[in-house]
Design a protein around this motif. Sequence first.
Motif, mmCIF file in Angstrom:
data_model
loop_
_atom_site.group_PDB
_atom_site.id
_atom_site.type_symbol
_atom_site.label_atom_id
_atom_site.label_comp_id
_atom_site.label_asym_id
_atom_site.label_seq_id
_atom_site.Cartn_x
_atom_site.Cartn_y
_atom_site.Cartn_z
ATOM 1 N N ILE A 1 -7.549 -5.028 19.829
ATOM 2 C CA ILE A 1 -6.694 -3.872 20.135
ATOM 3 C C ILE A 1 -5.409 -3.909 19.315
ATOM 4 N N SER A 2 -4.717 -5.043 19.362
ATOM 5 C CA SER A 2 -3.415 -5.110 18.699
ATOM 6 C C SER A 2 -3.534 -4.989 17.182
ATOM 7 N N VAL A 3 -4.534 -5.646 16.578
ATOM 8 C CA VAL A 3 -4.636 -5.610 15.123
ATOM 9 C C VAL A 3 -5.036 -4.217 14.643
ATOM 10 N N THR A 4 -5.836 -3.493 15.429
ATOM 11 C CA THR A 4 -6.237 -2.151 15.030
ATOM 12 C C THR A 4 -5.065 -1.183 15.134
ATOM 13 N N ILE A 5 -4.280 -1.308 16.207
ATOM 14 C CA ILE A 5 -3.077 -0.472 16.334
ATOM 15 C C ILE A 5 -2.114 -0.777 15.186
ATOM 16 N N TYR A 6 -1.954 -2.043 14.887
ATOM 17 C CA TYR A 6 -1.064 -2.466 13.794
ATOM 18 C C TYR A 6 -1.536 -1.879 12.462
ATOM 19 N N ALA A 7 -2.831 -1.950 12.221
ATOM 20 C CA ALA A 7 -3.382 -1.409 10.974
ATOM 21 C C ALA A 7 -3.164 0.095 10.887
ATOM 22 N N GLY A 8 -3.272 0.779 12.017
ATOM 23 C CA GLY A 8 -3.012 2.218 12.033
ATOM 24 C C GLY A 8 -1.590 2.534 11.634
ATOM 25 N N GLY A 9 -0.638 1.745 12.128
ATOM 26 C CA GLY A 9 0.755 1.932 11.750
ATOM 27 C C GLY A 9 0.978 1.697 10.275
ATOM 28 N N VAL A 10 0.281 0.689 9.711
ATOM 29 C CA VAL A 10 0.415 0.373 8.292
ATOM 30 C C VAL A 10 -0.119 1.519 7.431
ATOM 31 N N VAL A 11 -1.269 2.098 7.838
ATOM 32 C CA VAL A 11 -1.844 3.217 7.085
ATOM 33 C C VAL A 11 -0.874 4.400 7.063
ATOM 34 N N PHE A 12 -0.301 4.730 8.213
ATOM 35 C CA PHE A 12 0.642 5.849 8.268
ATOM 36 C C PHE A 12 1.905 5.554 7.467
ATOM 37 N N GLU A 13 2.330 4.292 7.504
ATOM 38 C CA GLU A 13 3.521 3.895 6.744
ATOM 39 C C GLU A 13 3.286 4.111 5.256
ATOM 40 N N ALA A 14 2.045 3.887 4.812
ATOM 41 C CA ALA A 14 1.713 4.045 3.402
ATOM 42 C C ALA A 14 1.750 5.497 2.946
ATOM 43 N N ILE A 15 1.604 6.430 3.892
ATOM 44 C CA ILE A 15 1.605 7.847 3.503
ATOM 45 C C ILE A 15 2.911 8.536 3.902
ATOM 46 N N GLY A 16 3.941 7.726 4.186
ATOM 47 C CA GLY A 16 5.265 8.285 4.402
ATOM 48 C C GLY A 16 5.685 8.499 5.830
ATOM 49 N N VAL A 17 4.876 8.031 6.798
ATOM 50 C CA VAL A 17 5.217 8.148 8.218
ATOM 51 C C VAL A 17 5.642 6.770 8.708
ATOM 52 N N SER A 18 6.670 6.697 9.557
ATOM 53 C CA SER A 18 7.159 5.391 10.013
ATOM 54 C C SER A 18 6.066 4.623 10.756
ATOM 55 N N MET B 1 0.850 -1.192 0.000
ATOM 56 C CA MET B 1 0.000 0.000 0.000
ATOM 57 C C MET B 1 0.884 1.240 0.000
ATOM 58 N N ASP B 2 0.774 2.030 -1.064
ATOM 59 C CA ASP B 2 1.639 3.197 -1.186
ATOM 60 C C ASP B 2 0.821 4.343 -1.762
ATOM 61 N N LEU B 3 0.516 5.331 -0.935
ATOM 62 C CA LEU B 3 -0.289 6.463 -1.366
ATOM 63 C C LEU B 3 0.550 7.725 -1.366
ATOM 64 N N SER B 4 0.563 8.400 -2.503
ATOM 65 C CA SER B 4 1.299 9.652 -2.618
ATOM 66 C C SER B 4 0.351 10.803 -2.322
ATOM 67 N N LEU B 5 0.650 11.586 -1.284
ATOM 68 C CA LEU B 5 -0.242 12.659 -0.863
ATOM 69 C C LEU B 5 0.377 14.019 -1.135
ATOM 70 N N GLY B 6 -0.500 14.990 -1.430
ATOM 71 C CA GLY B 6 -0.069 16.361 -1.624
ATOM 72 C C GLY B 6 -0.376 17.206 -0.407
ATOM 73 N N ILE B 7 -0.045 18.485 -0.499
ATOM 74 C CA ILE B 7 -0.274 19.402 0.630
ATOM 75 C C ILE B 7 -1.756 19.462 0.977
ATOM 76 N N LEU B 8 -2.615 19.475 -0.044
ATOM 77 C CA LEU B 8 -4.055 19.536 0.211
ATOM 78 C C LEU B 8 -4.529 18.302 0.968
ATOM 79 N N ASP B 9 -3.979 17.138 0.611
ATOM 80 C CA ASP B 9 -4.348 15.897 1.316
ATOM 81 C C ASP B 9 -3.953 15.978 2.785
ATOM 82 N N TRP B 10 -2.728 16.446 3.033
ATOM 83 C CA TRP B 10 -2.269 16.565 4.418
ATOM 84 C C TRP B 10 -3.112 17.574 5.188
ATOM 85 N N SER B 11 -3.569 18.603 4.501
ATOM 86 C CA SER B 11 -4.428 19.591 5.149
ATOM 87 C C SER B 11 -5.758 18.960 5.557
#
Length: 563
Positions: free
Chosen positions: A140-157, A1-11
């Motif tokens: 709990i654990s799978v939801t936290i894990y999924a949250g990390g994966v989503v952020f990883e896809a938008i360029g956050v560790s 999963m790799d999403l390229s976001l722009g400034i508007l997306d981050w806003s």
Amino acid sequence: MDLSLGILDWSVIGLYFLVVFGVAGWATWTERQGEESSVDYFLAGRNVGWFVVGASLFASNIGSEHLIGLAGTGASSGVAVGQFEVLASLILLLLGWVFVPFYVKSGVYTMPEFLEKRYSSTARWYLAAISIIGYVLTKISVTIYAGGVVFEAIGVSFWTGAIIVVGVTGLYTVLGGLRAVLYTDLMQVFVLIGGALAVTLIGISELGGWGALTASVPGSFFDMWLPSDDPNFPWTGILFGAPILGVWYWCTDQFIVQRTLSAKNVDHARRGSIFAGYLKLLPVFIFVIPGVVAYALQQQGALQLEASDQALPVLVGTLLPIGLRGVVVAGLLAALMSSLSSVFNSCSTLVTWDVYRELKPEASERQLVWVGRISTVVLTLLGLAWIPFMQNVSEQLYTYLQSVQGYIAPPIAAVFLIGIFWRRVNANGAISTLLAGLVLGGSRLVLELINGANADGLPSGTAIEWIAEINFLHFAILLFVICVGILVVVSLLTDPPAEEKVRGITYGTAEAGEVEADEHAEPAAVAAADEDGALGSAAWRRVDLWLTVGLLLGVAALWFYFS
């Protein structure tokens, strides 16, 4: 999963977090007006309207498996997986009309507490322990894990993303309790539906319309009723097995039912359940269909999928313009955070109400609230600590660990369902059923693991091979029948339950809910729940009956079209 976001997306994502904090802050401030009590913190003062109850039921249920998993399955096999969503609409009617009157009118805080009223304290401890352990190791654990994966896809560790999800969600859950969870859920429903709807409509438009979509995929992709020997979604399992799992999840799991317990009265709890039933018709179109769209676009060469679970992120990255991508990512985060906040709150309620208060019945209201807050923090840390272990577990094994929830569902569904309809079943029957169901379900899990790990599998043609390989929905049917048999036989061979164990908690003994309220329950809340009579006011019931008919027609229409 790799999403390229722009400034508007981050806003857009930044605005989403600001709104979440704003809504949570308002809900927390509202709760803090006056003396803080356990009913305010754990059940939002039992003063929540039906619209918020229904929205929260829907938002709490939607997680990463819906946004990613349903689209992925849609891309690989079509709309049959949507049966679970459609059936949920029917089970929510069961929650509203059959279970809610007893739950709300009894004044209980938790499902284990209700089980104690109907059976025994042993049954309460069993359900509380199973629920808490299951929440920590899976939800709990799978939801936290999924949250990390989503952020990883938008360029956050990964770990930064996981900590952000936990920090934001944990903060407003700890401070605001269920009220903050409910009202953030309400806001997140609109973000969820909006983001998913954008993907669906743009994808169908790219193909040239609905007709072009149906012409681009095999006919079986639009058939919800698959043969009885289908390995994943046999019609027999869907029709008879899935409802058993649905009764457990939608009608007896604290994670879900706590929303109805917060309602103003029976009427609001029931209508909230019906409203959630209407919302559950949407996932077929906004979560499953995007996967079918991705498959169709791949056939046309418009995009490439390395794996079916990439359907949603690839669609977003390929079709959506800058700005709308931020809306979809916000929808992903909304799904994760609503599920996580709900499980935090429901699990802390179980720890406080079914463990701490049982061990220390003289605890003050202030102590109960603080135990709830502290347990939320501890659960958060446990969930984070479990992630590294989860990362080392094979995907196949983790799938099996998730499926064990389906194996513990039939005995719990049996003791609740039969216990409400038949007064003769007793505590001996309930405990025998719960323990036998746990052993049989655990045995199935072990046999599955052995069969999957061994290259040669289990001995061919044997009963143990059949048990290991039978479709899990068919196994749920078999296990439910066995559990009902154990419950009935053991109950009939032992003394009938005492009158206080059935009065008002079973049909035919009294009007639903005419039971003594728990000594810790707020008198005002119990009175409010009782103000319109046992099953709610006649005017509300008439409207709800028509709404129920409309929902049934909606389900029938979906089944007819996708057949």
